[in-house]
Design an enzyme around this catalytic site. Sequence first.
Site, mmCIF file in Angstrom:
data_model
loop_
_atom_site.group_PDB
_atom_site.id
_atom_site.type_symbol
_atom_site.label_atom_id
_atom_site.label_comp_id
_atom_site.label_asym_id
_atom_site.label_seq_id
_atom_site.Cartn_x
_atom_site.Cartn_y
_atom_site.Cartn_z
ATOM 1 N N LYS A 139 90.438 46.340 -2.818
ATOM 2 C CA LYS A 139 90.540 47.711 -3.374
ATOM 3 C C LYS A 139 90.700 47.669 -4.883
ATOM 4 C CE LYS A 139 92.367 50.041 0.648
ATOM 5 N NZ LYS A 139 93.522 50.518 1.379
ATOM 6 N N ASP B 38 90.940 60.798 4.257
ATOM 7 C CA ASP B 38 89.611 60.242 4.010
ATOM 8 C C ASP B 38 88.512 61.182 4.504
ATOM 9 O OD1 ASP B 38 90.415 57.919 2.721
ATOM 10 O OD2 ASP B 38 90.840 56.903 4.609
ATOM 11 N N LYS C 110 87.759 49.521 -6.876
ATOM 12 C CA LYS C 110 88.080 50.778 -7.559
ATOM 13 C C LYS C 110 88.329 50.574 -9.062
ATOM 14 C CE LYS C 110 89.835 52.770 -3.237
ATOM 15 N NZ LYS C 110 90.531 53.895 -2.621
ATOM 16 N N PHE D 34 97.585 52.674 -5.124
ATOM 17 C CA PHE D 34 98.398 52.107 -4.059
ATOM 18 C C PHE D 34 97.478 51.643 -2.939
ATOM 19 C CE2 PHE D 34 103.058 52.839 -4.308
ATOM 20 C CZ PHE D 34 103.096 53.242 -5.631
ATOM 21 N N ASN E 257 98.890 64.137 7.039
ATOM 22 C CA ASN E 257 99.531 62.851 7.309
ATOM 23 C C ASN E 257 101.014 62.945 6.942
ATOM 24 O OD1 ASN E 257 99.867 61.897 4.440
ATOM 25 N ND2 ASN E 257 97.647 62.151 4.498
ATOM 26 N N LYS F 4 91.837 82.054 13.695
ATOM 27 C CA LYS F 4 92.391 81.026 14.590
ATOM 28 C C LYS F 4 91.386 80.744 15.712
ATOM 29 C CE LYS F 4 96.289 80.115 17.589
ATOM 30 N NZ LYS F 4 96.647 80.751 18.814
#
Length: 398
Positions: free
Chosen positions: A334, A274, A338, A320, A204, A284
């Site tokens: 959250k 995730d 959590k 975050f 990401n 490859k």
Amino acid sequence: MNIIIGICGGIAAYKVPMLIRQLKKNGHQVQCVATRHALQFVTPLTLETLSQRSLYCDLFENSNEVSTEHIALKDWGDMIVVAPATANIIGKMAHGIADDALSTLLLAMSAKPRYVCPAMNSDMLHANATQRNIEQLRKDNVTIIESTTGELACGTTGDGRMAEPEDIYKHLIPCHIENLSGKKFLITAGPTYERIDSVRFIGNYSSGKMGYAVAEALAQKGANVILISGPTHLTTSHPNIHCQRIENAQEMYDAATAVFPSCNGAVLTAAVADYRPLHTADHKLKKRDDEGMTLQLVQNPDILAALGQSKGPNQLLAGFALETNDEIENARKKLVRKNLDFIVLNSLNDAGAGFGVDTNKVTFLFPDGKTIENPLKSKSAVAQDIANIIERMLSEQS
Ligand code: CTP
């Protein structure tokens, strides 16, 4: 923190390299801005070598690239300190005169913390005009770091010697009082890369900047920090930060769960993937003409949730939440799910917030329902806020 040092033409400019070194040693970023006269006393090479950034000064005034530099710098800097400050720059600041790089930047940074370290001959310092101008600066919320008495460059002894670099440092960084010394924190930062084959991965756009800034802010308060970092080009040289580099979510999980029991708290900023591919190839993968490709993904462990479950009564845990819709509601869910002490919400709908940029616009949410919204700030200023919250919560515990 991102600190701009404005250097004017006075003999005390020779002490500025010491200030730069001290700030850099403690993990701050320093940008030097010099007047033409300053460069008679200290060389661009010295300033650039120590600050590790290009010098900004009028010598480059014909370049288009720097014509709007003061605007970019005004946003980058968390504060500006003028050292040494001559009677001339003090007069310009007091009257809003912007006729060179430094005075223009100082005017543009009127809303940010500004510090001035006067350095001049005693008679000039005590002249009515200078005293009036200093008084005006105080009214305009500029902090004056007073000069001291001693031998002056002109050969006389009197008032007007610039404050010593270590005293200037203490004014700039009051958090230098190491309230978190003896405490240990875990920070996760950056992206994770989930391997597909020997040359491809799922990743990401996280840069790691927010996590590194939090690590630095806690380290500046004296804490020992274990920074578990995903792949990023960032580095840290703060002596209190121990950086452990990992590649994927499972490695981050293993490292974080091993370290957390010995920590006073953790702030997980990493953008953890995730999911990861169920199968990885150690060669490859070849393209096949006849069909598309399907990757089967399996879920990664949720590191934050795991630490929330194992958290002891005296441990602090913050995470975050990066949201695009129903931001507050999702972040609050959250926070509860959590088992966090606070959560930092950033919305991708806010301009200047999120991946890659140097700024962030965050909202802090607490279990008692309290919410603190913040304006757009530099990531280092947000990190400072996070470190202050942690410091306050720990002191309330004891
Ligand atoms: N996090 C984590 N481990 C994961 C996923 C997320 O430690 N496997 C942490 C992040 O570091 C962040 C917080 O959990 O502090 C929230 O991450 P975010 O991506 O916003 O939420 P998710 O829990 O992944 O939920 P969703 O993607 O559904 O919004």
